[in-house]
Design an enzyme around this catalytic site. Structure first.
Site, PDB file in Angstrom:
ATOM      1  N   HIS A 221      15.645  23.050 -38.355  1.00 47.78           N
ATOM      2  CA  HIS A 221      14.578  23.983 -38.757  1.00 47.78           C
ATOM      3  C   HIS A 221      15.037  25.434 -38.676  1.00 47.78           C
ATOM      4  O   HIS A 221      14.215  26.344 -38.671  1.00 47.78           O
ATOM      5  CB  HIS A 221      13.324  23.753 -37.892  1.00 47.78           C
ATOM      6  CG  HIS A 221      12.686  22.423 -38.165  1.00 47.78           C
ATOM      7  ND1 HIS A 221      11.675  21.913 -37.397  1.00 47.78           N
ATOM      8  CD2 HIS A 221      12.944  21.493 -39.104  1.00 47.78           C
ATOM      9  CE1 HIS A 221      11.320  20.720 -37.877  1.00 47.78           C
ATOM     10  NE2 HIS A 221      12.089  20.441 -38.900  1.00 47.78           N
TER      11      HIS A 221
ATOM     12  N   THR B 238       9.324  15.285 -28.813  1.00 44.18           N
ATOM     13  CA  THR B 238       8.811  15.602 -30.141  1.00 44.18           C
ATOM     14  C   THR B 238       7.611  14.723 -30.457  1.00 44.18           C
ATOM     15  O   THR B 238       7.584  13.543 -30.136  1.00 44.18           O
ATOM     16  CB  THR B 238       9.891  15.446 -31.234  1.00 44.18           C
ATOM     17  OG1 THR B 238       9.324  15.803 -32.508  1.00 44.18           O
ATOM     18  CG2 THR B 238      10.480  14.051 -31.287  1.00 44.18           C
TER      19      THR B 238
ATOM     20  N   PHE C 200       6.634  13.116 -23.116  1.00 42.50           N
ATOM     21  CA  PHE C 200       5.629  13.298 -22.046  1.00 42.50           C
ATOM     22  C   PHE C 200       4.428  12.400 -22.276  1.00 42.50           C
ATOM     23  O   PHE C 200       3.753  11.973 -21.364  1.00 42.50           O
ATOM     24  CB  PHE C 200       5.210  14.771 -22.060  1.00 42.50           C
ATOM     25  CG  PHE C 200       4.416  15.194 -20.874  1.00 42.50           C
ATOM     26  CD1 PHE C 200       3.125  15.664 -21.028  1.00 42.50           C
ATOM     27  CD2 PHE C 200       4.955  15.124 -19.598  1.00 42.50           C
ATOM     28  CE1 PHE C 200       2.388  16.072 -19.927  1.00 42.50           C
ATOM     29  CE2 PHE C 200       4.224  15.535 -18.491  1.00 42.50           C
ATOM     30  CZ  PHE C 200       2.934  16.000 -18.656  1.00 42.50           C
TER      31      PHE C 200
HETATM   32  N1  APR Z   1       9.030  16.584 -21.535  1.00 41.63           N
HETATM   33  C1  APR Z   1       8.943  15.688 -22.555  1.00 41.63           C
HETATM   34  N2  APR Z   1       8.076  15.811 -23.586  1.00 41.63           N
HETATM   35  C2  APR Z   1       7.267  16.896 -23.571  1.00 41.63           C
HETATM   36  C3  APR Z   1       7.290  17.865 -22.541  1.00 41.63           C
HETATM   37  C4  APR Z   1       8.219  17.676 -21.485  1.00 41.63           C
HETATM   38  N3  APR Z   1       8.301  18.553 -20.459  1.00 41.63           N
HETATM   39  N4  APR Z   1       6.346  18.820 -22.815  1.00 41.63           N
HETATM   40  C5  APR Z   1       5.772  18.460 -23.980  1.00 41.63           C
HETATM   41  N5  APR Z   1       6.306  17.302 -24.425  1.00 41.63           N
HETATM   42  C6  APR Z   1       6.016  16.561 -25.658  1.00 41.63           C
HETATM   43  C7  APR Z   1       4.576  16.657 -26.081  1.00 41.63           C
HETATM   44  O1  APR Z   1       3.856  15.570 -25.540  1.00 41.63           O
HETATM   45  C8  APR Z   1       4.685  16.539 -27.606  1.00 41.63           C
HETATM   46  O2  APR Z   1       4.613  15.180 -28.022  1.00 41.63           O
HETATM   47  O3  APR Z   1       6.766  17.180 -26.667  1.00 41.63           O
HETATM   48  C9  APR Z   1       6.084  17.073 -27.913  1.00 41.63           C
HETATM   49  C10 APR Z   1       6.057  18.455 -28.570  1.00 41.63           C
HETATM   50  O4  APR Z   1       5.434  18.290 -29.805  1.00 41.63           O
HETATM   51  P1  APR Z   1       5.267  19.553 -30.774  1.00 41.63           P
HETATM   52  O5  APR Z   1       4.671  20.685 -30.013  1.00 41.63           O
HETATM   53  O6  APR Z   1       4.594  19.036 -32.009  1.00 41.63           O
HETATM   54  O7  APR Z   1       6.748  19.994 -31.116  1.00 41.63           O
HETATM   55  P2  APR Z   1       7.748  19.323 -32.130  1.00 41.63           P
HETATM   56  O8  APR Z   1       7.571  17.843 -32.202  1.00 41.63           O
HETATM   57  O9  APR Z   1       9.102  19.829 -31.796  1.00 41.63           O
HETATM   58  O10 APR Z   1       7.293  19.983 -33.533  1.00 41.63           O
HETATM   59  C11 APR Z   1       8.103  19.699 -34.646  1.00 41.63           C
HETATM   60  O11 APR Z   1       6.777  21.236 -35.951  1.00 41.63           O
HETATM   61  O12 APR Z   1       5.710  23.239 -36.106  1.00 41.63           O
HETATM   62  C12 APR Z   1       6.845  22.562 -36.467  1.00 41.63           C
HETATM   63  O13 APR Z   1       8.933  23.477 -36.955  1.00 41.63           O
HETATM   64  C13 APR Z   1       8.068  23.220 -35.897  1.00 41.63           C
HETATM   65  O14 APR Z   1      10.049  22.173 -35.064  1.00 41.63           O
HETATM   66  C14 APR Z   1       8.649  22.153 -34.984  1.00 41.63           C
HETATM   67  C15 APR Z   1       8.088  20.879 -35.573  1.00 41.63           C
END
Ligand code: APR
Ligand code: ZN
Length: 243
Positions: free
Chosen positions: A114, A189, A215
Site C-alpha cells: 500500500h 489484519t 487479536f
Molecule cells: N495484535 C494482533 N492483532 C491486532 C492487534 C494486536 N496487538 N491490534 C489490533 N489487531 C487486529 C484487529 O483485531 C484487526 O483485525 O488487527 C486488525 C487491524 O485491522 P485494520 O485496522 O482493518 O487494519 P488492516 O487490516 O491492516 O487494514 C488494511 O485497509 O484502510 C486500509 O490501506 C489501509 O492497509 C490498510 C488496509
C-alpha cells in the site's frame, strides 16, 4: 498450540496489517478509535479527496508521518526479521502497513503493498517517487520541482491499483515450483481490504498451509487452516520453531 516449523523445505509468505504496528502504538484503521473512526476515508485517502482538498490530505499524512517517526519496531517486527534471516530467499513479507517499521526493524525482503508514508510522488507528472520525511502541518501543498504540480504521499489510496510489479512478485513467490512447502501467515489484519485479503485463497489454491495470527476473528478467518488468537507482539516471537 502446535508450532509453526520453519525448516529447510519451508517457503514462507507473511502478510502484515495494522495489528502488527499496533504493538508499537500506531493506531489501526478499524475498530476501537481506529483512524477511519476519526477521519472520513474518502476525504483523506482517495484521489478524489486529494483533488478536492490536498491541504487536508497533507495535514492527515503529516500527522501520520510524525506519529510513525516517533515509535519503535516491536518484538513482532523483530521475530519476522529472525524468520527472514533463517529462511533467506524462501521468505517474503508483504505488508499493508505504510509506516516503514518493518524496514526499520531490519526486514529486507519486503513488498510495501500500500505504499510508504515516507515516500512522496507527484500527482501531476511521472517523476520517480522519492524518500521524504517532510511534514506540512499547516496543510501547505508541496510543489513538484519537475513540473510545478502538486506532490502527494506515495500511498495506494482507495480506488487506486496496487503496483503490478508488487503483485507479480507475490504471485511468483506463491506459485514458485522448487520442491519447497508453501506456508502463508497473516498477522494483524482484518481481512477487509483486497487484494491482500485474497492472498489466503491464492495460497490454498497452491496447496499451501495457512495461518492467521490476530487479536480477534477477521473477515476471512474461516479461510485459514490455523487461527491463533492473540497479540502479534506476544504470539510471533514464540510461534515458530526454526529448524
Ligand atoms: N495484535 C494482533 N492483532 C491486532 C492487534 C494486536 N496487538 N491490534 C489490533 N489487531 C487486529 C484487529 O483485531 C484487526 O483485525 O488487527 C486488525 C487491524 O485491522 P485494520 O485496522 O482493518 O487494519 P488492516 O487490516 O491492516 O487494514 C488494511 O485497509 O484502510 C486500509 O490501506 C489501509 O492497509 C490498510 C488496509
Ligand atoms: Zn511533477
Amino acid at each position: 498450540m502446535e508450532p509453526l516449523v520453519l525448516d529447510s523445505r519451508t517457503r514462507l509468505l507473511v502478510l502484515t496489517g495494522a495489528g502488527v504496528s499496533a504493538e508499537s502504538g500506531v493506531p489501526t484503521f478499524r475498530g476501537m478509535n481506529g483512524l477511519w473512526e476519526n477521519h472520513p476515508v474518502e476525504a483523506v485517502a482517495s484521489p478524489e479527496g486529494f483533488q478536492a482538498d490536498p491541504a487536508l490530505v497533507w495535514r492527515f499524512y503529516s500527522q501520520r508521518r510524525s506519529g510513525a517517526s516517533s515509535v519503535m519496531p516491536n518484538p513482532g517486527h523483530e521475530a519476522l526479521v529472525r524468520w527472514e534471516q533463517h529462511l533467506g530467499d524462501r521468505f517474503l513479507l508483504a505488508t499493508q502497513n505504510v509506516d516503514g517499521l518493518h524496514s526499520r526493524a531490519g526486514s529486507q525482503r519486503v513488498v510495501d503493498m500500500h505504499g510508504n508514508l515516507f515516500r512522496t510522488k507527484c500527482a501531476d507528472c511521472r517523476r520517480e517517487p522519492f524518500d521524504d520525511t517532510s511534514v506540512h502541518p499547516s496543510g501547505t501543498v508541496p510543489k513538484c520541482d519537475h513540473c510545478g504540480g502538486r506532490l502527494r504521499p506515495d500511498i495506494v489510496w482507495f480506488g487506486e491499483m496496487l503496483a503490478p510489479s508488487d503483485l507479480t512478485r507475490i504471485g511468483e513467490f506463491i506459485t514458485r515450483k522448487n520442491g519447497t512447502r508453501l506456508v502463508f501467515l497473516a498477522a494483524g489484519t482484518s481481512g477487509a481490504v483486497w487484494p491482500a485479503a485474497g492472498l489466503v485463497d491464492e495460497v490454498r489454491a497452491a496447496r499451501g498451509d495457512t495461518w492467521l495470527i490476530n487479536f480477534e476473528s477477521a473477515a476471512n478467518t474461516e479461510r485459514f487452516h490455523h487461527f491463533v488468537q492473540g497479540r502479534s507482539g506476544e504470539v510471533l516471537p514464540t510461534l515458530a520453531k526454526l529448524v
